[in-house]
Design a protein around this motif. Structure first.
Motif, mmCIF file in Angstrom:
data_model
loop_
_atom_site.group_PDB
_atom_site.id
_atom_site.type_symbol
_atom_site.label_atom_id
_atom_site.label_comp_id
_atom_site.label_asym_id
_atom_site.label_seq_id
_atom_site.Cartn_x
_atom_site.Cartn_y
_atom_site.Cartn_z
ATOM 1 N N ILE A 60 -82.742 -25.696 15.895
ATOM 2 C CA ILE A 60 -83.443 -25.200 14.707
ATOM 3 C C ILE A 60 -83.686 -26.342 13.734
ATOM 4 O O ILE A 60 -84.688 -26.373 13.034
ATOM 5 C CB ILE A 60 -82.643 -24.039 14.072
ATOM 6 N N GLN A 320 -78.931 -16.990 14.311
ATOM 7 C CA GLN A 320 -80.193 -17.448 13.730
ATOM 8 C C GLN A 320 -80.223 -17.208 12.227
ATOM 9 O O GLN A 320 -80.714 -18.038 11.472
ATOM 10 C CB GLN A 320 -81.337 -16.727 14.419
ATOM 11 N N THR A 324 -80.895 -19.697 8.885
ATOM 12 C CA THR A 324 -82.136 -19.418 8.177
ATOM 13 C C THR A 324 -81.903 -19.235 6.687
ATOM 14 O O THR A 324 -82.648 -19.757 5.873
ATOM 15 C CB THR A 324 -82.779 -18.133 8.735
ATOM 16 N N TYR A 384 -93.539 -10.039 14.003
ATOM 17 C CA TYR A 384 -92.583 -11.154 13.938
ATOM 18 C C TYR A 384 -92.943 -12.222 14.975
ATOM 19 O O TYR A 384 -92.992 -13.424 14.673
ATOM 20 C CB TYR A 384 -91.187 -10.586 14.164
ATOM 21 N N ILE A 388 -94.139 -16.169 14.496
ATOM 22 C CA ILE A 388 -93.543 -17.325 15.176
ATOM 23 C C ILE A 388 -94.649 -18.189 15.765
ATOM 24 O O ILE A 388 -94.671 -19.413 15.594
ATOM 25 C CB ILE A 388 -92.576 -16.867 16.290
ATOM 26 N N ASN A 391 -96.532 -20.066 13.043
ATOM 27 C CA ASN A 391 -95.790 -21.231 12.539
ATOM 28 C C ASN A 391 -95.827 -22.379 13.532
ATOM 29 O O ASN A 391 -95.932 -23.544 13.149
ATOM 30 C CB ASN A 391 -94.330 -20.851 12.273
ATOM 31 N N GLN A 407 -95.724 -31.007 21.680
ATOM 32 C CA GLN A 407 -94.730 -30.329 20.859
ATOM 33 C C GLN A 407 -93.935 -29.309 21.657
ATOM 34 O O GLN A 407 -92.811 -28.994 21.319
ATOM 35 C CB GLN A 407 -95.440 -29.649 19.687
ATOM 36 N N TYR A 409 -91.512 -27.554 23.765
ATOM 37 C CA TYR A 409 -90.214 -27.922 24.329
ATOM 38 C C TYR A 409 -89.317 -26.690 24.249
ATOM 39 O O TYR A 409 -88.554 -26.535 23.306
ATOM 40 C CB TYR A 409 -89.603 -29.079 23.538
ATOM 41 N N PRO A 410 -89.410 -25.772 25.210
ATOM 42 C CA PRO A 410 -88.703 -24.495 25.082
ATOM 43 C C PRO A 410 -87.187 -24.667 25.173
ATOM 44 O O PRO A 410 -86.699 -25.684 25.668
ATOM 45 C CB PRO A 410 -89.230 -23.697 26.272
ATOM 46 N N ILE B 31 -86.957 -12.338 4.691
ATOM 47 C CA ILE B 31 -85.999 -12.676 5.749
ATOM 48 C C ILE B 31 -86.727 -12.802 7.079
ATOM 49 O O ILE B 31 -86.494 -13.737 7.846
ATOM 50 C CB ILE B 31 -84.879 -11.622 5.817
ATOM 51 N N LEU B 32 -87.648 -11.866 7.347
ATOM 52 C CA LEU B 32 -88.381 -11.934 8.619
ATOM 53 C C LEU B 32 -89.227 -13.209 8.693
ATOM 54 O O LEU B 32 -89.297 -13.855 9.739
ATOM 55 C CB LEU B 32 -89.263 -10.706 8.781
ATOM 56 N N GLU B 33 -89.878 -13.566 7.571
ATOM 57 C CA GLU B 33 -90.697 -14.789 7.564
ATOM 58 C C GLU B 33 -89.821 -16.012 7.838
ATOM 59 O O GLU B 33 -90.188 -16.891 8.623
ATOM 60 C CB GLU B 33 -91.399 -14.943 6.213
ATOM 61 N N GLY B 34 -88.665 -16.050 7.166
ATOM 62 C CA GLY B 34 -87.766 -17.188 7.381
ATOM 63 C C GLY B 34 -87.302 -17.275 8.813
ATOM 64 O O GLY B 34 -87.244 -18.352 9.410
ATOM 65 N N MET B 35 -87.000 -16.101 9.402
ATOM 66 C CA MET B 35 -86.542 -16.117 10.795
ATOM 67 C C MET B 35 -87.662 -16.549 11.726
ATOM 68 O O MET B 35 -87.415 -17.193 12.742
ATOM 69 C CB MET B 35 -86.013 -14.742 11.182
ATOM 70 N N ALA B 36 -88.912 -16.218 11.364
ATOM 71 C CA ALA B 36 -90.029 -16.661 12.213
ATOM 72 C C ALA B 36 -90.147 -18.176 12.181
ATOM 73 O O ALA B 36 -90.439 -18.807 13.202
ATOM 74 C CB ALA B 36 -91.335 -16.012 11.738
ATOM 75 N N VAL B 37 -89.893 -18.788 11.015
ATOM 76 C CA VAL B 37 -89.966 -20.244 10.940
ATOM 77 C C VAL B 37 -88.871 -20.878 11.804
ATOM 78 O O VAL B 37 -89.133 -21.751 12.633
ATOM 79 C CB VAL B 37 -89.827 -20.706 9.466
ATOM 80 N N THR B 38 -87.619 -20.412 11.639
ATOM 81 C CA THR B 38 -86.539 -21.043 12.406
ATOM 82 C C THR B 38 -86.704 -20.789 13.898
ATOM 83 O O THR B 38 -86.397 -21.651 14.713
ATOM 84 C CB THR B 38 -85.174 -20.530 11.947
ATOM 85 N N MET B 39 -87.195 -19.598 14.242
ATOM 86 C CA MET B 39 -87.376 -19.297 15.670
ATOM 87 C C MET B 39 -88.416 -20.226 16.288
ATOM 88 O O MET B 39 -88.277 -20.650 17.422
ATOM 89 C CB MET B 39 -87.819 -17.840 15.813
ATOM 90 N N SER B 40 -89.472 -20.559 15.517
ATOM 91 C CA SER B 40 -90.511 -21.416 16.088
ATOM 92 C C SER B 40 -89.970 -22.810 16.359
ATOM 93 O O SER B 40 -90.474 -23.518 17.226
ATOM 94 C CB SER B 40 -91.707 -21.485 15.150
ATOM 95 N N TYR B 41 -88.917 -23.213 15.642
ATOM 96 C CA TYR B 41 -88.350 -24.539 15.885
ATOM 97 C C TYR B 41 -87.613 -24.611 17.210
ATOM 98 O O TYR B 41 -87.380 -25.701 17.731
ATOM 99 C CB TYR B 41 -87.400 -24.932 14.753
ATOM 100 N N LEU B 42 -87.221 -23.458 17.773
ATOM 101 C CA LEU B 42 -86.551 -23.479 19.076
ATOM 102 C C LEU B 42 -87.515 -23.924 20.171
ATOM 103 O O LEU B 42 -87.087 -24.306 21.251
ATOM 104 C CB LEU B 42 -86.000 -22.095 19.414
ATOM 105 N N PHE B 43 -88.829 -23.838 19.900
ATOM 106 C CA PHE B 43 -89.802 -24.198 20.930
ATOM 107 C C PHE B 43 -90.431 -25.560 20.665
ATOM 108 O O PHE B 43 -91.378 -25.930 21.312
ATOM 109 C CB PHE B 43 -90.890 -23.122 21.005
ATOM 110 N N ARG B 44 -89.909 -26.274 19.658
ATOM 111 C CA ARG B 44 -90.473 -27.585 19.351
ATOM 112 C C ARG B 44 -89.580 -28.678 19.908
ATOM 113 O O ARG B 44 -88.397 -28.468 20.156
ATOM 114 C CB ARG B 44 -90.589 -27.768 17.845
#
Lengths: 415, 207
Positions: A60, A320, A324, A384, A388, A391, A407, A409-410, B31-44
């Motif tokens: 994260i 998570q 967050t 949701y 994701i 973003n 970018q 990288y799962p 909270i949902l927006e924040g979780m969407a941001v952190t979740m997207s970092y798992l795929f970067r």
């Protein structure tokens, strides 16, 4: 558990259990075995989750996380545990020595005792108590006793601050937790954890979350106040690192310190399993009736897998959330509990009562409402997922321009 | 989440009931927006460089050209202006000049840099008009004795460099060879090279 022990006795020794003089010994052995397995499960879960949480947190934050001990660092948690085992067990000079030594055992007992009433599958439960939920709520209250004991006895202002905050927090959040559990108990008509699961079904619209808008609200309140009771972020005020050094466990070292974080991580399974069994359908297999599950071993195993997947999904959301949200202030914590959670959970308790009278579970209109509620839940989930994706896509050109590498990288791709 | 709570504590709205439900809405959505941001970092892609275990290219190419490593002096190009010694805030550069009484020629007899004192500020490098003193990309290593960290660049006294009109023909040697030769008793960390058997990404320790 007793029936299982009797059946095993008959299978192994070929003697009717009631006629045997060694029955008490056999029961003692079974109890020992069950507690041994549960304790090991809890400890292993706590250890492995500590590693997994660090890896998820690292991803994260665009890092990699612990990856040197063993392949991809998978035995990092073991190294941490052994290191803490070998540390000196210090007791502060002016501490209340007896209380200081006893406090970790209370925390340990309070959390690991809850595992007795947690189910894993059909019939896979250490003790199917008819007051299961009540037992879990009562037993986990021992934790706050251990925390206050540890904070008071270590003769340190940081530890005392942490313990007092913990007392205020846990005691106030017991009320929304209990009230939102009452909704489920009312719907199932039982306090036993297995009966609550049996009252639900396999499909999502047969879960208690989607019974009515009130249970949906109750689900969120129960989840959030469980977080607060387990001292997890954003409610980790008792061990706020930036304010109190480490909160109630500041003065602890070695194995006695290890017990506090271990209990905290084991508590994540308790929260995950409780949320799953009360609101998310437990081990029910979609499209299979209860009688079919009872008769087939394969279906029981599938049920265990379903239960574990649901619990782990909840545990993942807890992890998570920790990475967050920022920590709330003390006044915000109390404010949210007493002005939002308590009245809303009371309202949803009464609302569910009325709903149960007007739209009974089995009628057509009840089913339609449950499917509509499931549609709302699915819609929020899809929104949701789209956020994701949004973003991810917004930052993609910038990232690829600067880093000159794709970018994508799962998480299953190990760095 | 915080903003929603701040609003709840210091409610400014004229309709408290409206504000109450707005707070709940803001809480859930943020909270949902924040979780969407952190979740997207798992795929970067993580941006960590795993030095020295997994390197796609050698560390010298990964480091930027302006990297400030251990100082070195390309002595034949030193004009002995003493600007570096004078500008050094902690006096870690010592230069001695001697004049031959008969030929009236000057010689650099001492050019020492104490890298145990040096704080890598780069002021000496900025002042140098020929680029004789410059940073290398050497940054890791230890020594048993602190005296060994004083680099003595003068072996035999040399004449100061006469500055040519164009600076183009000065051959800069920034590979760090000079500094490496001067570092006596200097323990570098184990050297890693790219392991071609495992693939481009993995490195192997040189024994």
């Amino acid at each position: 558990m007793k029936e299982l022990a009797d059946r095993l006795f008959l299978m192994i020794f070929n003697i009717e259990p009631a006629n045997s003089p060694y029955l008490a010994l056999w029961y003692a052995l079974i109890i020992f075995l069950a507690s041994f397995i549960l304790l090991n499960f809890a400890a292993l879960f706590a250890g492995i989750t500590s590693f997994v949480e660090r890896r998820i947190a690292a991803r994260i934050q665009s890092r990699i996380g612990p990856n040197l001990v063993g392949p991809q660092g998978i035995i990092q948690w073991l190294a941490d545990g052994i290191k803490l085992f070998l540390k000196e067990d210090l007791v502060p000079k002016d501490a209340d020595k007896i209380l200081f030594r006893f406090a970790p055992y209370f925390v340990f007992t309070g959390l690991f005792g809850a595992f007795v009433a947690l189910p894993f599958g059909y019939g896979i439960i250490a003790a199917d108590l008819n007051i299961g939920i009540y037992y879990i709520l009562a037993f986990t209250s021992l934790v706050v006793l251990g925390i206050i004991m540890g904070g008071w006895s270590s003769n340190s202002k940081w530890a005392l601050f942490g313990a007092l905050r913990s007392a205020a927090q846990i005691i106030s959040y017991e009320i929304p937790t209990g009230l939102s559990l009452m909704i489920v108990i009312m719907l199932a008509g039982s306090l036993s954890t297995q009966s609550i699961i049996m009252a639900q079904g396999g499909w999502p619209w047969e879960w208690f979350v989607f019974h009515s808008p009130f249970t949906l609200v109750g689900f969120f309140i129960f989840f959030t106040s469980s977080l607060a009771e387990g001292n997890r972020v954003p409610f980790d005020l008792p061990e706020a690192e930036s304010e109190l050094v480490s909160g109630y466990n500041t003065e602890y070292s070695g194995l006695r310190f290890l017990i506090f974080p271990m209990a905290e991580w084991a508590n994540m399974w308790v929260v995950g399993a409780l949320v799953t069994l009360t609101y998310l359908g437990g081990w029910q297999v979609p499209g299979v009736s209860l009688e079919a599950i009872q008769s087939s071993l394969l279906l029981i195993l599938i049920g265990i897998a379903i239960f574990c997947i649901k619990s782990l999904a909840v545990v993942f959301i807890i992890i998570q959330l920790r990475w967050t949200l920022p920590r709330v202030r003390v006044d915000q914590m109390a404010f949210v509990c007493w002005t939002y959670f308590v009245p809303i959970s009371l309202l949803s308790l009464i609302g569910t009562m009325i709903w149960m009278l007007i739209f009974p579970w089995e009628t057509i209109i009840g089913t339609v409402i449950r499917i509509v509620m499931f549609g709302i839940g699915a819609g929020v989930t899809i929104w949701y997922l789209l956020r994701i994706r949004y973003n991810y896509i917004t930052d993609k050109p910038r990232f690829e321009r600067f880093k000159e590498a794709p970018q994508w990288y799962p998480p299953w791709k190990m760095p | 989440m915080v903003s929603a709570m701040e609003n709840a504590v210091n409610a400014k709205s004229h309709l408290p009931v409206f504000q109450y439900f707005k707070n709940i809405y803001l809480l859930v959505v943020s909270i949902l927006e924040g979780m969407a941001v952190t979740m997207s970092y798992l795929f970067r892609r993580p941006i960590t460089i795993q030095y020295p275990y997994k390197m796609e290219e050698s560390i010298d190419t990964v480091l930027p050209p302006q990297f400030r490593g251990i100082l070195e002096v390309d002595l034949p190009y030193c004009i002995a202006c003493l600007r570096c010694a004078n500008t050094c805030p902690i006096d870690c550069i010592a230069i001695d000049l001697e004049k031959n009484a008969e030929t009236k020629e000057r010689f650099i007899t001492r050019f020492d840099i104490d890298i145990s004192k040096c704080m890598f500020c780069g002021l000496c490098v900025e002042g140098c008009s020929t680029g004789a003193i410059h940073h290398t990309k050497i940054f890791s290593g230890t020594s048993h004795y602190i005296e060994n960290l004083v680099l003595e660049f003068v072996d035999t006294p040399v004449r100061p460099f006469k500055k040519p009109k164009s600076m183009e023909d000065i051959p800069f040697d920034k590979s760090g060879k000079i500094a490496k030769n001067k570092l006596k008793d200097f323990f570098s960390p184990p050297e890693f090279v790219i392991d071609h058997r495992k693939g481009e990404k993995y490195t192997r320790r040189v024994r």
